[in-house]
Design a protein around this motif. Structure first.
Motif, PDB file in Angstrom:
ATOM      1  N   ILE A   1      -7.543  -5.542  -3.317  1.00 20.41           N
ATOM      2  CA  ILE A   1      -7.249  -4.447  -2.381  1.00 20.41           C
ATOM      3  C   ILE A   1      -6.867  -3.185  -3.145  1.00 20.41           C
ATOM      4  CG2 ILE A   1      -5.693  -3.653  -0.558  1.00 20.41           C
ATOM      5  CD1 ILE A   1      -5.525  -6.562   0.401  1.00 20.41           C
ATOM      6  N   VAL A   2      -6.005  -3.347  -4.154  1.00 18.51           N
ATOM      7  CA  VAL A   2      -5.596  -2.194  -4.964  1.00 18.51           C
ATOM      8  C   VAL A   2      -6.809  -1.549  -5.622  1.00 18.51           C
ATOM      9  CG1 VAL A   2      -4.307  -1.482  -7.016  1.00 18.51           C
ATOM     10  CG2 VAL A   2      -3.272  -3.079  -5.395  1.00 18.51           C
ATOM     11  N   LYS A   3      -7.679  -2.358  -6.185  1.00 15.39           N
ATOM     12  CA  LYS A   3      -8.857  -1.833  -6.884  1.00 15.39           C
ATOM     13  C   LYS A   3      -9.778  -1.077  -5.924  1.00 15.39           C
ATOM     14  CE  LYS A   3     -12.625  -3.243  -9.942  1.00 15.39           C
ATOM     15  NZ  LYS A   3     -13.265  -4.388 -10.644  1.00 15.39           N
ATOM     16  N   ILE A   4      -9.972  -1.647  -4.734  1.00 13.70           N
ATOM     17  CA  ILE A   4     -10.847  -1.005  -3.738  1.00 13.70           C
ATOM     18  C   ILE A   4     -10.293   0.362  -3.341  1.00 13.70           C
ATOM     19  CG2 ILE A   4     -11.691  -1.143  -1.357  1.00 13.70           C
ATOM     20  CD1 ILE A   4     -11.823  -4.220  -1.790  1.00 13.70           C
ATOM     21  N   VAL A   5      -8.992   0.402  -3.051  1.00 14.23           N
ATOM     22  CA  VAL A   5      -8.381   1.661  -2.607  1.00 14.23           C
ATOM     23  C   VAL A   5      -8.333   2.679  -3.743  1.00 14.23           C
ATOM     24  CG1 VAL A   5      -6.332   2.708  -1.580  1.00 14.23           C
ATOM     25  CG2 VAL A   5      -7.038   0.422  -0.870  1.00 14.23           C
ATOM     26  N   GLN A   6      -8.096   2.218  -4.963  1.00 14.23           N
ATOM     27  CA  GLN A   6      -8.072   3.133  -6.109  1.00 14.23           C
ATOM     28  C   GLN A   6      -9.424   3.807  -6.326  1.00 14.23           C
ATOM     29  OE1 GLN A   6      -6.645   0.541  -9.258  1.00 14.23           O
ATOM     30  NE2 GLN A   6      -4.605   1.471  -9.217  1.00 14.23           N
TER      31      GLN A   6
ATOM     32  N   GLU B   1       2.541  -8.649   4.163  1.00 12.96           N
ATOM     33  CA  GLU B   1       3.248  -8.194   2.962  1.00 12.96           C
ATOM     34  C   GLU B   1       2.275  -7.989   1.802  1.00 12.96           C
ATOM     35  OE1 GLU B   1       7.108  -9.427   0.184  1.00 12.96           O
ATOM     36  OE2 GLU B   1       6.233 -10.889   1.576  1.00 12.96           O
ATOM     37  N   MET B   2       1.265  -8.852   1.695  1.00 14.59           N
ATOM     38  CA  MET B   2       0.270  -8.708   0.641  1.00 14.59           C
ATOM     39  C   MET B   2      -0.435  -7.361   0.745  1.00 14.59           C
ATOM     40  SD  MET B   2      -3.306 -10.760   0.008  1.00 14.59           S
ATOM     41  CE  MET B   2      -2.564 -12.373   0.111  1.00 14.59           C
ATOM     42  N   VAL B   3      -0.857  -7.018   1.955  1.00 14.98           N
ATOM     43  CA  VAL B   3      -1.536  -5.742   2.166  1.00 14.98           C
ATOM     44  C   VAL B   3      -0.578  -4.577   1.924  1.00 14.98           C
ATOM     45  CG1 VAL B   3      -2.729  -4.283   3.841  1.00 14.98           C
ATOM     46  CG2 VAL B   3      -3.164  -6.751   3.787  1.00 14.98           C
ATOM     47  N   SER B   4       0.646  -4.700   2.420  1.00 11.60           N
ATOM     48  CA  SER B   4       1.636  -3.641   2.256  1.00 11.60           C
ATOM     49  C   SER B   4       1.941  -3.393   0.777  1.00 11.60           C
ATOM     50  CB  SER B   4       2.923  -4.004   2.999  1.00 11.60           C
ATOM     51  OG  SER B   4       3.908  -3.004   2.837  1.00 11.60           O
TER      52      SER B   4
ATOM     53  N   GLN C   1       1.252   0.487  -3.844  1.00  8.36           N
ATOM     54  CA  GLN C   1       0.948   0.826  -5.235  1.00  8.36           C
ATOM     55  C   GLN C   1       0.100   2.092  -5.333  1.00  8.36           C
ATOM     56  OE1 GLN C   1      -0.259  -2.538  -7.814  1.00  8.36           O
ATOM     57  NE2 GLN C   1       0.332  -3.899  -6.139  1.00  8.36           N
ATOM     58  N   ILE C   2      -0.570   2.450  -4.249  1.00 10.24           N
ATOM     59  CA  ILE C   2      -1.412   3.641  -4.231  1.00 10.24           C
ATOM     60  C   ILE C   2      -0.685   4.805  -3.569  1.00 10.24           C
ATOM     61  CG2 ILE C   2      -3.662   4.575  -3.592  1.00 10.24           C
ATOM     62  CD1 ILE C   2      -3.784   2.113  -5.412  1.00 10.24           C
ATOM     63  N   PHE C   3      -0.077   4.510  -2.418  1.00  8.96           N
ATOM     64  CA  PHE C   3       0.621   5.554  -1.659  1.00  8.96           C
ATOM     65  C   PHE C   3       2.128   5.366  -1.858  1.00  8.96           C
ATOM     66  CE2 PHE C   3      -3.253   4.162   0.632  1.00  8.96           C
ATOM     67  CZ  PHE C   3      -4.037   5.270   0.361  1.00  8.96           C
ATOM     68  N   LYS C   4       2.587   5.793  -3.007  1.00 11.74           N
ATOM     69  CA  LYS C   4       3.936   5.453  -3.469  1.00 11.74           C
ATOM     70  C   LYS C   4       5.043   6.152  -2.694  1.00 11.74           C
ATOM     71  CE  LYS C   4       2.189   4.423  -8.080  1.00 11.74           C
ATOM     72  NZ  LYS C   4       2.274   4.719  -9.545  1.00 11.74           N
ATOM     73  N   LYS C   5       4.726   7.233  -2.007  1.00  6.14           N
ATOM     74  CA  LYS C   5       5.757   7.984  -1.279  1.00  6.14           C
ATOM     75  C   LYS C   5       5.683   7.764   0.232  1.00  6.14           C
ATOM     76  CE  LYS C   5       5.781  11.664  -4.762  1.00  6.14           C
ATOM     77  NZ  LYS C   5       5.606  13.127  -5.016  1.00  6.14           N
ATOM     78  N   ALA C   6       4.833   6.837   0.654  1.00  6.50           N
ATOM     79  CA  ALA C   6       4.559   6.678   2.082  1.00  6.50           C
ATOM     80  C   ALA C   6       5.308   5.507   2.707  1.00  6.50           C
ATOM     81  CB  ALA C   6       3.062   6.502   2.305  1.00  6.50           C
ATOM     82  N   PHE C   7       5.668   5.696   3.965  1.00  5.80           N
ATOM     83  CA  PHE C   7       6.080   4.579   4.816  1.00  5.80           C
ATOM     84  C   PHE C   7       4.813   3.821   5.197  1.00  5.80           C
ATOM     85  CE2 PHE C   7       5.980   3.209   9.261  1.00  5.80           C
ATOM     86  CZ  PHE C   7       6.937   2.201   9.233  1.00  5.80           C
TER      87      PHE C   7
END
Length: 283
Positions: free
Chosen positions: A41-46, A75-78, A83-89
């Motif tokens: 998921i992290v890789k796809i979003v990055q 929680e896995m998705v969150s 890790q990408i949107f570090k300042k977001a709720f």
């Protein structure tokens, strides 16, 4: 900035609210946590170049996805998104809640997903109610793309398709038993592989065999997922997903047969969902 995501097993639709501009929209592969790891998921979003310039400016992320059915999966998705949107709720909910927001808004009603998989729930205007449905493509998913794909491909392999359909299917996909077994039993996301045969059904949906298959699949969905609700005749049923959208004529026939009142039929809920979330969060 607010980012809204509607994710199925096959694809994810994204909409980002931009100041003084139209929303930014784009699409990625599906991010179902049952078939996609946190690292994937992290890789796809990055790799989403459209969103990279805004990653640190996004303040809220609302993710609605298939497979987000329990706290561990959410929680896995969150964790991946944080890790990408570090300042977001970051809020992660099931795709059923997203579909309910897109179709029912603040009103009560039933919402059903008929896409790669299938599911249904009652929305009371605030929350979706617990349901026995949503067992996945092995045990359930009646009337879904995966269900139809499974029936279609097994009929082809068993030699049970009408000859003219079998020839078309073979020339379109060039597959054999070994290829099918490898994709279903040895590779990731077998449900999306099975659902990938839905376009063949769409292009041949006037053929009597396909019409019969559609009727059988939707009838099984209605019997298994709708008739079990004792008050189903008292509420509208809204449908979301490509299968419901492209085969709406057959779906309407079956629903009318069982006195199911159809409300909206939406191919993809992202636009209605985005508008609902933006209105709710900016009041």
């Amino acid at each position: 900035m607010i980012l809204v995501v509607d994710s199925g097993s096959y694809k994810s639709d994204w909409m980002l609210a931009l100041p003084n501009s139209e929303p930014l929209t784009f699409r990625t592969r599906g991010l179902n946590p049952f078939f996609t790891t946190e690292k994937e998921i992290v890789k796809i979003v990055q790799n989403i170049t459209d969103i990279a310039p805004y990653a640190d400016l996004i303040s809220e992320v609302y993710f609605f996805g298939s497979g987000c059915t329990n706290p561990d999966r959410r929680e896995m998705v969150s964790n991946a998104l944080s890790q990408i949107f570090k300042k977001a709720f970051i809020s992660v909910e099931t795709d059923l809640i997203g579909s309910a927001y897109a179709t029912c808004g603040n009103d009560s009603g039933y919402t059903a997903v008929l896409g790669t998989g299938s599911n249904v729930t009652f929305f009371d205007g605030e929350q979706v109610q617990p349901t026995r449905q949503g067992l996945g493509f092995i045990l359930g998913d009646e009337g879904s793309g995966a269900w139809f794909g499974k029936k279609l491909i097994t009929a082809f392999l068993y030699g049970a398709l009408p000859e003219e359909l079998s020839r078309k299917f073979e020339s379109t996909y060039r597959i054999n038993k070994e290829m099918v077994i490898k994709n279903v039993y040895q590779r990731n996301s077998p449900n999306t592989y099975l659902a990938s045969f839905a376009p063949f059904m769409e292009s041949n949906q006037t053929h009597p065999y396909i019409m019969g298959l559609l009727h059988r699949g939707f009838e099984e969905f209605v019997k298994t997922n709708i008739l079990l609700f004792p008050d189903y005749q008292n509420h509208l049923f809204h449908f979301v997903g490509s299968i419901a959208y492209y085969f709406s004529d057959q779906l309407r026939i079956v629903c009318e047969q069982y006195a199911v009142q159809i409300g909206k039929i939406i191919k993809q809920p992202i636009e209605e969902l985005f508008n609902f979330v933006i209105e709710r969060e900016t009041v």
